[in-house]
Design a protein around this motif. Structure first.
Motif, PDB file in Angstrom:
ATOM      1  N   GLY A 123       1.469  -1.274   0.086  1.00 32.76           N
ATOM      2  CA  GLY A 123       0.156   0.014  -0.106  1.00 32.76           C
ATOM      3  C   GLY A 123       0.907   1.240  -0.322  1.00 32.76           C
ATOM      4  N   ASN A 124       0.940   1.583  -1.371  1.00 35.16           N
ATOM      5  CA  ASN A 124       1.749   2.846  -1.048  1.00 35.16           C
ATOM      6  C   ASN A 124       3.133   3.235  -0.530  1.00 35.16           C
ATOM      7  N   PHE A 125       4.370   1.993  -0.377  1.00 32.53           N
ATOM      8  CA  PHE A 125       5.389   1.848   0.470  1.00 32.53           C
ATOM      9  C   PHE A 125       6.401   2.857  -0.253  1.00 32.53           C
ATOM     10  N   GLY A 132      19.462   6.078  -1.733  1.00 31.40           N
ATOM     11  CA  GLY A 132      18.457   5.943  -2.841  1.00 31.40           C
ATOM     12  C   GLY A 132      17.106   5.780  -2.403  1.00 31.40           C
ATOM     13  N   SER A 133      15.960   5.570  -3.103  1.00 33.07           N
ATOM     14  CA  SER A 133      14.702   5.042  -2.741  1.00 33.07           C
ATOM     15  C   SER A 133      14.217   4.247  -4.210  1.00 33.07           C
ATOM     16  N   ASN A 134      12.643   3.533  -3.164  1.00 36.28           N
ATOM     17  CA  ASN A 134      12.019   2.370  -3.679  1.00 36.28           C
ATOM     18  C   ASN A 134      10.586   2.784  -3.556  1.00 36.28           C
ATOM     19  N   SER A 135       9.807   2.528  -4.246  1.00 36.60           N
ATOM     20  CA  SER A 135       8.318   2.885  -4.131  1.00 36.60           C
ATOM     21  C   SER A 135       7.721   1.989  -5.062  1.00 36.60           C
ATOM     22  N   GLY A 136       6.131   2.245  -4.509  1.00 36.65           N
ATOM     23  CA  GLY A 136       5.328   1.077  -5.214  1.00 36.65           C
ATOM     24  C   GLY A 136       4.308   0.204  -4.430  1.00 36.65           C
ATOM     25  N   GLN A 137       3.254  -0.247  -5.151  1.00 33.84           N
ATOM     26  CA  GLN A 137       2.696  -0.795  -3.975  1.00 33.84           C
ATOM     27  C   GLN A 137       2.724  -2.576  -3.129  1.00 33.84           C
ATOM     28  N   GLN A 147      17.577 -10.981  -1.604  1.00 27.23           N
ATOM     29  CA  GLN A 147      16.016 -10.942  -2.435  1.00 27.23           C
ATOM     30  C   GLN A 147      14.906  -9.824  -2.431  1.00 27.23           C
ATOM     31  N   MET A 148      15.079  -9.111  -3.236  1.00 24.47           N
ATOM     32  CA  MET A 148      13.795  -8.053  -2.870  1.00 24.47           C
ATOM     33  C   MET A 148      13.534  -7.826  -3.987  1.00 24.47           C
ATOM     34  N   VAL A 157       6.856   0.269 -10.158  1.00 23.30           N
ATOM     35  CA  VAL A 157       7.755   0.488  -9.017  1.00 23.30           C
ATOM     36  C   VAL A 157       8.988   1.897  -9.441  1.00 23.30           C
ATOM     37  N   ARG A 158       9.193   2.448  -8.531  1.00 24.76           N
ATOM     38  CA  ARG A 158      10.210   3.151  -8.651  1.00 24.76           C
ATOM     39  C   ARG A 158      11.710   3.284  -8.067  1.00 24.76           C
ATOM     40  N   THR A 159      12.374   2.837  -9.170  1.00 20.69           N
ATOM     41  CA  THR A 159      13.859   2.945  -7.904  1.00 20.69           C
ATOM     42  C   THR A 159      15.013   3.708  -7.859  1.00 20.69           C
ATOM     43  N   VAL A 160      15.618   4.501  -7.683  1.00 21.94           N
ATOM     44  CA  VAL A 160      16.021   6.013  -7.713  1.00 21.94           C
ATOM     45  C   VAL A 160      17.249   5.596  -6.537  1.00 21.94           C
ATOM     46  N   ILE A 161      18.302   5.529  -7.456  1.00 21.64           N
ATOM     47  CA  ILE A 161      19.969   5.010  -7.101  1.00 21.64           C
ATOM     48  C   ILE A 161      21.351   6.758  -7.138  1.00 21.64           C
ATOM     49  N   GLN A 162      21.136   7.048  -5.726  1.00 22.76           N
ATOM     50  CA  GLN A 162      21.616   7.828  -5.609  1.00 22.76           C
ATOM     51  C   GLN A 162      23.371   8.050  -6.619  1.00 22.76           C
ATOM     52  N   PRO A 163      23.948   9.091  -6.954  1.00 24.20           N
ATOM     53  CA  PRO A 163      25.457   8.337  -7.214  1.00 24.20           C
ATOM     54  C   PRO A 163      25.980   8.706  -5.706  1.00 24.20           C
TER      55      PRO A 163
END
Length: 171
Positions: A123-125, A132-137, A147-148, A157-163
């Protein structure tokens, strides 16, 4: 596993989700007293197969760990904690890592299964750290294997990995 170890395990699992380097949940937190505050509590401590329910403005603190939810359920089977279920709009968690950075997580439902080493956010995690970040349902994280799994159910899903340089400069 005690409720204290279960919450510490939950924090460590969330911290590991975004650990691109050696950062981990504040290691001294698990040695601190755990405080659970709520509007009400319903628990049968004599029954080894029971569910303790904390409801209304639930706040769990242990060292730098800060968890907030509308409801927290601790399910015990044969005296061991089988599940910790946090719910709300939204259940949130924040903790300082050993490297001093902060990790934040939120979801409508967070389920931690210590014996299986599984953490499920639904639910909107969103999990955020300077790395970075990871988001989705829905996200399922196996702490034993690393394992993720996110998405695959028709949602995005959206993943952002910072330099590396930018991740190390944030607090």
């Amino acid at each position: 596993m005690t409720p204290r170890r279960a919450a510490s395990g939950l924090a460590l699992a969330l911290a590991c989700l975004l650990a691109a380097g050696p950062a981990a949940a504040r290691s001294t937190d698990r040695d601190q007293p755990m405080e659970l505050d709520a509007d009400s509590q319903d628990c049968n401590v004599a029954d080894v197969n029971s569910t303790c329910v904390f409801s209304g403005n639930v706040v769990i603190r242990q060292g730098t760990l800060d968890v907030r939810a509308s409801r927290a359920e601790v399910v015990r089977r044969n005296g061991d904690i089988e599940q910790v279920i946090l719910t709300g709009k939204q259940a949130t968690m924040k903790q300082q890592m050993d490297d001093g950075t902060m990790m934040n997580a939120s979801a409508d439902r967070i389920v931690y299964e210590p014996n299986r080493q599984i953490l499920t956010l639904t639910g909107n995690f969103k999990v955020e750290s300077p790395r970075g970040s990871n988001s989705g349902q829905k996200m399922v994280y196996n702490m034993g294997t690393g394992q993720m799994q996110s998405g695959g159910d028709g949602t995005r899903v959206r993943t952002v990995i910072q330099p590396k340089a930018q991740a190390g400069s944030r607090n």
